[in-house]
Write an enzyme that holds these catalytic residues in place. Structure first.
Site, mmCIF file in Angstrom:
data_model
loop_
_atom_site.group_PDB
_atom_site.id
_atom_site.type_symbol
_atom_site.label_atom_id
_atom_site.label_comp_id
_atom_site.label_asym_id
_atom_site.label_seq_id
_atom_site.Cartn_x
_atom_site.Cartn_y
_atom_site.Cartn_z
ATOM 1 N N ARG A 117 3.671 15.036 26.078
ATOM 2 C CA ARG A 117 4.850 15.063 26.933
ATOM 3 C C ARG A 117 4.637 14.028 28.031
ATOM 4 O O ARG A 117 3.499 13.782 28.455
ATOM 5 C CB ARG A 117 5.049 16.458 27.544
ATOM 6 C CG ARG A 117 5.256 17.537 26.492
ATOM 7 C CD ARG A 117 5.251 18.925 27.114
ATOM 8 N NE ARG A 117 5.405 19.952 26.081
ATOM 9 C CZ ARG A 117 4.407 20.514 25.411
ATOM 10 N NH1 ARG A 117 3.170 20.143 25.681
ATOM 11 N NH2 ARG A 117 4.641 21.428 24.491
ATOM 12 N N LYS B 147 2.262 22.284 29.106
ATOM 13 C CA LYS B 147 3.518 23.023 29.236
ATOM 14 C C LYS B 147 3.317 24.474 28.830
ATOM 15 O O LYS B 147 2.515 24.788 27.972
ATOM 16 C CB LYS B 147 4.597 22.399 28.358
ATOM 17 C CG LYS B 147 5.960 23.089 28.508
ATOM 18 C CD LYS B 147 6.975 22.501 27.573
ATOM 19 C CE LYS B 147 8.276 23.259 27.668
ATOM 20 N NZ LYS B 147 9.295 22.776 26.722
ATOM 21 N N HIS C 180 10.389 11.885 26.181
ATOM 22 C CA HIS C 180 9.903 13.086 25.495
ATOM 23 C C HIS C 180 10.098 12.984 23.987
ATOM 24 O O HIS C 180 9.402 13.643 23.214
ATOM 25 C CB HIS C 180 10.634 14.320 26.026
ATOM 26 C CG HIS C 180 10.042 15.616 25.558
ATOM 27 N ND1 HIS C 180 9.017 16.250 26.218
ATOM 28 C CD2 HIS C 180 10.330 16.389 24.484
ATOM 29 C CE1 HIS C 180 8.695 17.363 25.578
ATOM 30 N NE2 HIS C 180 9.479 17.481 24.524
ATOM 31 N N ARG D 233 7.445 12.541 20.845
ATOM 32 C CA ARG D 233 6.769 13.646 20.171
ATOM 33 C C ARG D 233 7.496 14.010 18.872
ATOM 34 O O ARG D 233 6.873 14.252 17.838
ATOM 35 C CB ARG D 233 6.708 14.868 21.097
ATOM 36 C CG ARG D 233 5.691 14.715 22.204
ATOM 37 C CD ARG D 233 5.867 15.764 23.295
ATOM 38 N NE ARG D 233 5.770 17.126 22.814
ATOM 39 C CZ ARG D 233 4.634 17.779 22.591
ATOM 40 N NH1 ARG D 233 3.473 17.161 22.777
ATOM 41 N NH2 ARG D 233 4.637 19.032 22.183
ATOM 42 N N HIS E 142 1.360 22.939 20.046
ATOM 43 C CA HIS E 142 2.285 24.038 19.789
ATOM 44 C C HIS E 142 1.496 25.292 19.454
ATOM 45 O O HIS E 142 0.323 25.222 19.076
ATOM 46 C CB HIS E 142 3.223 23.688 18.626
ATOM 47 C CG HIS E 142 4.259 22.686 19.008
ATOM 48 N ND1 HIS E 142 5.048 22.032 18.092
ATOM 49 C CD2 HIS E 142 4.655 22.209 20.225
ATOM 50 C CE1 HIS E 142 5.875 21.205 18.711
ATOM 51 N NE2 HIS E 142 5.641 21.296 19.998
ATOM 52 N N TYR F 176 -9.971 28.600 19.405
ATOM 53 C CA TYR F 176 -10.731 27.551 18.729
ATOM 54 C C TYR F 176 -9.993 26.215 18.679
ATOM 55 O O TYR F 176 -10.415 25.313 17.980
ATOM 56 C CB TYR F 176 -11.078 28.010 17.307
ATOM 57 C CG TYR F 176 -12.013 29.189 17.301
ATOM 58 C CD1 TYR F 176 -13.363 29.021 17.576
ATOM 59 C CD2 TYR F 176 -11.543 30.466 17.045
ATOM 60 C CE1 TYR F 176 -14.221 30.107 17.591
ATOM 61 C CE2 TYR F 176 -12.398 31.565 17.059
ATOM 62 C CZ TYR F 176 -13.738 31.371 17.327
ATOM 63 O OH TYR F 176 -14.579 32.441 17.354
#
Length: 446
Positions: free
Chosen positions: A255, A282, A352, A355, A379, A389
């Site tokens: 971002r 975010k 943005h 992405r 995400h 992990y």
């Protein structure tokens, strides 16, 4: 029957005198705690023996002590506990005094929406990013506190909350209005959890607000157009810092805020790694176990840009320091303004949107596993242990993916990409055949 004849009887008492009883539960404790005489009243409430302090002699004389004892007896006769009534009066006075003090300090009353909301924000801050916490409080300050901030939670109706949200809705900010309803609902639930006897009025108005239309930010997914944009970025004649930021955005899959706020202490150019602290990513929440930093493997192309930047801003601590604002990073609109200046308006691309570009082309063109791409985009992962992990999971695949992606971007920029992006043929409705049929009829008729 009154047993103490008059105030003179009390005034004539000598040290060592024991309890002086006036009857019906009222008595005086002479010379208790020094030279003071204390009035007490014994009574029975709900089969329990209790004692009520009436006052200190001579401030509370015999007549006044009897008056207070009579009032206490009347309370017991009505089924009320005199001690509890006194505590309630004291609490009421204390609350009033505290409210006056808070008002002088410019603070909202205890139990009001604003007071509870601010405590809720303070409680939740440790699990939010700094930016998210600021946004939540700012929204409440602008749109909710001015209308219902000083109202007690128990007195707030669904209509009052709806009126506040509809003022925001009337300005066209549908998403903000709905988010305010969700935030306010959490404030009420927080108060309920603390023990307040009320219900959440925001639950009754969930369907009374207009739902915002989800609009995705513009992004280029056509390889030819992406190549044109990459060439335009290299030719950008504005600030060197801005050009470097625009050059890095397509390669890093971040971002724009995560890139703009970068600090040199987070970046390891020797090993081509960048660890972004979790609190700057975010999302309002950080897991109970604590979120690890987000790993961004750096391609050789990205390292090259960072090397040039380090010579210029390495001593500032910030990778992209603001011009003229010491200790601040590049502003949030800078990159989009630069894209507009190059001729790419917001309907084509946004900072943005890079992405979405990477997400689309990595999966469709480079055939990278979707789960690896999603992890690099930071995400949420589906498995419960995935978050713990994230720091090392798929590390080799992610390193290879980031380099392959940068190489592909380099090929697009120089018009040498050999991978063909699948495209749909131009849509031709079958009804177009009718025009051909009509033309043939006309030819036959003539």
């Amino acid at each position: 029957m009154r047993l103490i004849k008059s105030d003179r009887t009390i005034q004539a008492l000598k040290p060592g005198t024991k309890r002086l009883t006036d009857g019906a539960g009222l008595y005086l404790l002479p010379f208790s705690k020094g030279d003071n005489h204390y009035w007490r009243f014994d009574y029975t409430y709900e089969s329990k023996r209790k004692t009520l302090s009436i006052g200190v002699y001579p401030e509370t004389g015999l007549a006044l002590a009897r008056e207070k004892a009579d009032a206490a007896r009347a309370s017991v006769a009505r089924g009320e506990d005199p001690s509890s009534l006194r505590k309630e009066v004291k609490q009421s006075i204390s609350k009033k005094v505290d409210a006056e003090k808070r008002a002088k300090r410019g603070e909202s009353p205890l139990g009001s929406f604003e007071e509870v909301a601010r405590r809720w924000v303070d409680t939740k801050r440790h699990g939010w990013t700094e930016g998210y916490g600021h946004v939540v409080l700012r929204r409440l300050q602008m749109h909710v506190f001015p209308l219902v901030g000083y109202a007690q939670l128990k007195d707030i109706s669904p209509k009052m909350m709806l009126d506040a949200f509809r003022k925001v809705e009337a300005c066209g900010h549908l998403d903000t209005a709905n988010r305010l309803r969700e935030i306010s609902s959490q404030v009420f639930r927080f108060a309920i959890a603390e023990g307040l006897d009320l219900r959440d009025p925001c639950a009754d108005i969930s369907d009374a607000l207009k739902k915002p239309i989800v609009r995705h930010r513009s992004a280029i997914t056509n390889p030819e157009q992406l190549g044109q944009l990459l060439r335009a970025i290299d030719e950008y004649s504005g600030s060197f810092l801005v050009r470097c930021a625009l050059q890095l955005l397509p390669h890093l899959m971040l971002r724009s805020s995560e890139l703009r706020m970068a600090e040199w202490k987070e970046i390891d150019l020797d090993n081509r790694l960048w660890y972004i602290p979790a609190e700057r990513m975010k999302g309002p929440k950080i897991s109970k176990m604590g979120k690890p930093p987000h790993l961004v493997p750096l391609s050789t192309q990205a390292v090259s840009v960072f090397e040039d930047l380090f010579e210029l801003t390495g001593r500032t601590g910030l990778v992209f320091p603001s011009q003229g604002r010491l200790g601040r990073c590049m502003s949030e609109n800078t990159l989009n303004v630069a894209l507009r200046a190059m001729g790419f308006d917001s309907s084509i691309v946004t900072s943005h949107g890079f992405r979405a570009t990477a997400r689309t082309l990595l999966v469709e063109v480079l055939r990278i596993d979707e789960s690896i791409v999603e992890m690099q985009l930071a995400h949420s992962v589906k498995d419960a242990l995935g978050t713990a992990y994230n720091r090392t999971q798929f590390i080799h695949q992610r390193l290879e993916m980031m380099q392959s992606w940068s190489d592909y971007l380099e090929d697009l920029k120089h018009n040498r990409a050999k991978i063909v992006h699948p495209t749909l043929p131009k849509f031709t409705p079958v009804t177009d055949r009718l025009k051909v049929f009509e033309k043939r009829r006309e030819e036959i008729a003539t």
